[in-house]
Design a protein around this motif. Structure first.
Motif, PDB file in Angstrom:
ATOM      1  N   ALA A 101       0.839  -1.202   0.000  1.00 34.48           N
ATOM      2  CA  ALA A 101       0.000   0.000   0.000  1.00 34.48           C
ATOM      3  C   ALA A 101       0.872   1.249   0.000  1.00 34.48           C
ATOM      4  CB  ALA A 101      -0.926   0.005   1.213  1.00 34.48           C
ATOM      5  N   ALA A 102       1.919   1.247   0.820  1.00 29.48           N
ATOM      6  CA  ALA A 102       2.822   2.398   0.875  1.00 29.48           C
ATOM      7  C   ALA A 102       3.481   2.641  -0.472  1.00 29.48           C
ATOM      8  CB  ALA A 102       3.880   2.177   1.956  1.00 29.48           C
ATOM      9  N   ALA A 103       3.870   1.563  -1.149  1.00 32.97           N
ATOM     10  CA  ALA A 103       4.489   1.705  -2.471  1.00 32.97           C
ATOM     11  C   ALA A 103       3.499   2.279  -3.484  1.00 32.97           C
ATOM     12  CB  ALA A 103       5.005   0.347  -2.958  1.00 32.97           C
ATOM     13  N   ALA A 104       2.239   1.852  -3.393  1.00 29.31           N
ATOM     14  CA  ALA A 104       1.216   2.367  -4.312  1.00 29.31           C
ATOM     15  C   ALA A 104       0.948   3.849  -4.068  1.00 29.31           C
ATOM     16  CB  ALA A 104      -0.073   1.557  -4.149  1.00 29.31           C
ATOM     17  N   ILE A 105       0.954   4.245  -2.812  1.00 30.35           N
ATOM     18  CA  ILE A 105       0.742   5.661  -2.473  1.00 30.35           C
ATOM     19  C   ILE A 105       1.875   6.512  -3.031  1.00 30.35           C
ATOM     20  CG2 ILE A 105       0.693   7.299  -0.544  1.00 30.35           C
ATOM     21  CD1 ILE A 105      -0.801   5.023   1.030  1.00 30.35           C
ATOM     22  N   ARG A 106       3.106   6.061  -2.872  1.00 31.49           N
ATOM     23  CA  ARG A 106       4.243   6.803  -3.423  1.00 31.49           C
ATOM     24  C   ARG A 106       4.141   6.896  -4.942  1.00 31.49           C
ATOM     25  NH1 ARG A 106       8.542   8.024  -0.216  1.00 31.49           N
ATOM     26  NH2 ARG A 106       9.791   8.296  -2.093  1.00 31.49           N
ATOM     27  N   LEU A 107       3.742   5.799  -5.585  1.00 36.76           N
ATOM     28  CA  LEU A 107       3.593   5.802  -7.041  1.00 36.76           C
ATOM     29  C   LEU A 107       2.553   6.829  -7.474  1.00 36.76           C
ATOM     30  CD1 LEU A 107       4.473   4.320  -9.680  1.00 36.76           C
ATOM     31  CD2 LEU A 107       2.511   2.798  -9.321  1.00 36.76           C
ATOM     32  N   ALA A 108       1.439   6.890  -6.766  1.00 33.25           N
ATOM     33  CA  ALA A 108       0.381   7.845  -7.108  1.00 33.25           C
ATOM     34  C   ALA A 108       0.847   9.282  -6.912  1.00 33.25           C
ATOM     35  CB  ALA A 108      -0.858   7.571  -6.265  1.00 33.25           C
ATOM     36  N   LEU A 109       1.585   9.540  -5.838  1.00 31.20           N
ATOM     37  CA  LEU A 109       2.066  10.897  -5.578  1.00 31.20           C
ATOM     38  C   LEU A 109       3.098  11.344  -6.607  1.00 31.20           C
ATOM     39  CD1 LEU A 109       2.474  10.894  -1.684  1.00 31.20           C
ATOM     40  CD2 LEU A 109       0.719  12.061  -3.028  1.00 31.20           C
ATOM     41  N   GLU A 110       3.868  10.402  -7.111  1.00 35.30           N
ATOM     42  CA  GLU A 110       4.920  10.741  -8.071  1.00 35.30           C
ATOM     43  C   GLU A 110       4.401  10.826  -9.499  1.00 35.30           C
ATOM     44  OE1 GLU A 110       7.731   7.682  -7.304  1.00 35.30           O
ATOM     45  OE2 GLU A 110       8.364   8.524  -5.370  1.00 35.30           O
TER      46      GLU A 110
END
Length: 283
Positions: free
Chosen positions: A231-240
């Motif tokens: 989930a944390a990786a997906a959030i970072r991907l969305a923010l970037e």
């Protein structure tokens, strides 16, 4: 602490000792960023601080204490100069039928999930606007889009947070500030853990509805399909991403649940469209 004049981002993560908050903090550290993690019991971050003393700071914060929220925000800005990413994550589960939920329980949950994050966001937003950059991540739930027996109060707070976020996103977009609403399904966090989930006093009349939800929560801790690290990786991907989505459902159960909910809404809209349009003055 890390030199914040570099390309490293400064993250402020509430509820950072476990679950999504901890996973997001660890992902930020791994990327070389600086993390200010807050929690009511900040000692829960001692191991992360010890492992990364130049990147992580732990601060005690009860998000429902407005004066403390203001003081922490002012202190962080004074010492770090900015917060690039605010993650409003602190929260808890509450299970209870609508009739079982007291005024105090409902107000306390809104303080935790809505008023606390709103106050912290307002405290940090001016520096994001002035710098013309930054991101606000509001941790909602699949319950922000739909609800069912036993989760009326919980879902109400998440729905309120989502609508605040949607309006905020439109207001701050001209200043380069992103707003991301995260809608997880069932993940292996501590929300369903023993002593973590909160239950209203049950009424026998709701044993088959809210009671079923209570039993599900009591029996599923550690068995949820979602992985907080992913989930944390997906959030970072969305923010970037060049175009960060407003809403990010996480988990197959969230995608399936929200899709079914939208389909049901479309069906009702189509079935009643003639009646709905017939209320216009010129119809």
């Amino acid at each position: 602490m890390t030199d914040t004049s570099s390309n490293a981002k400064v993250w402020l993560v509430t509820g950072a000792t476990s679950g999504f908050g901890r996973a997001i903090a660890e992902a930020a550290v791994a990327a070389g960023d600086t993390v200010i993690g807050t929690a009511r019991r900040a000692e829960g971050l001692a191991d992360l601080v010890a492992a990364h003393p130049d990147q992580v700071e732990a601060i005690s914060l009860d998000i429902t204490d407005g004066a403390r929220v203001d003081a922490v925000a002012a202190d962080v800005l004074a010492r770090y100069g900015r917060v690039d990413v605010l993650v409003n994550n602190a929260g808890r589960t509450q299970v209870g039928a609508f009739e079982e939920t007291t005024d105090t329980e409902l107000r306390d949950l809104f303080e935790l999930h809505v008023f606390g994050p709103a106050r912290l966001t307002r405290a940090l937003l001016p520096q994001m606007r002035e710098r013309r950059g930054g991101a606000i991540v509001n941790m909602s739930s699949v319950g922000g889009q739909l609800s069912f027996g036993g989760f009326s109060a919980y879902s109400a707070t998440k729905a309120a947070l989502e609508q605040l976020s949607e309006g905020l996103a439109a207001e701050v977009a001209p200043y380069g500030v992103k707003v991301l609403v995260v809608e997880p399904g069932a993940f292996r966090t501590n929300l369903f853990g023993k002593g973590a989930a909160y239950f209203s006093e049950p009424l026998p009349a709701y044993d088959e509805t809210a009671g079923a939800t209570r039993r599900m929560v009591e029996g599923s801790d550690g068995l949820q399909p979602g992985d907080p690290a992913k989930a944390a990786a997906a959030i970072r991907l969305a923010l970037e991403a060049e175009r960060t989505p407003l809403r990010l459902p996480l988990g197959g159960d969230a995608v399936d649940g929200i899709t079914a909910h939208i389909d049901a809404q479309r069906a009702d809209l189509a079935a009643w469209e003639k009646v709905s349009r017939g209320t216009d003055a010129d119809s």
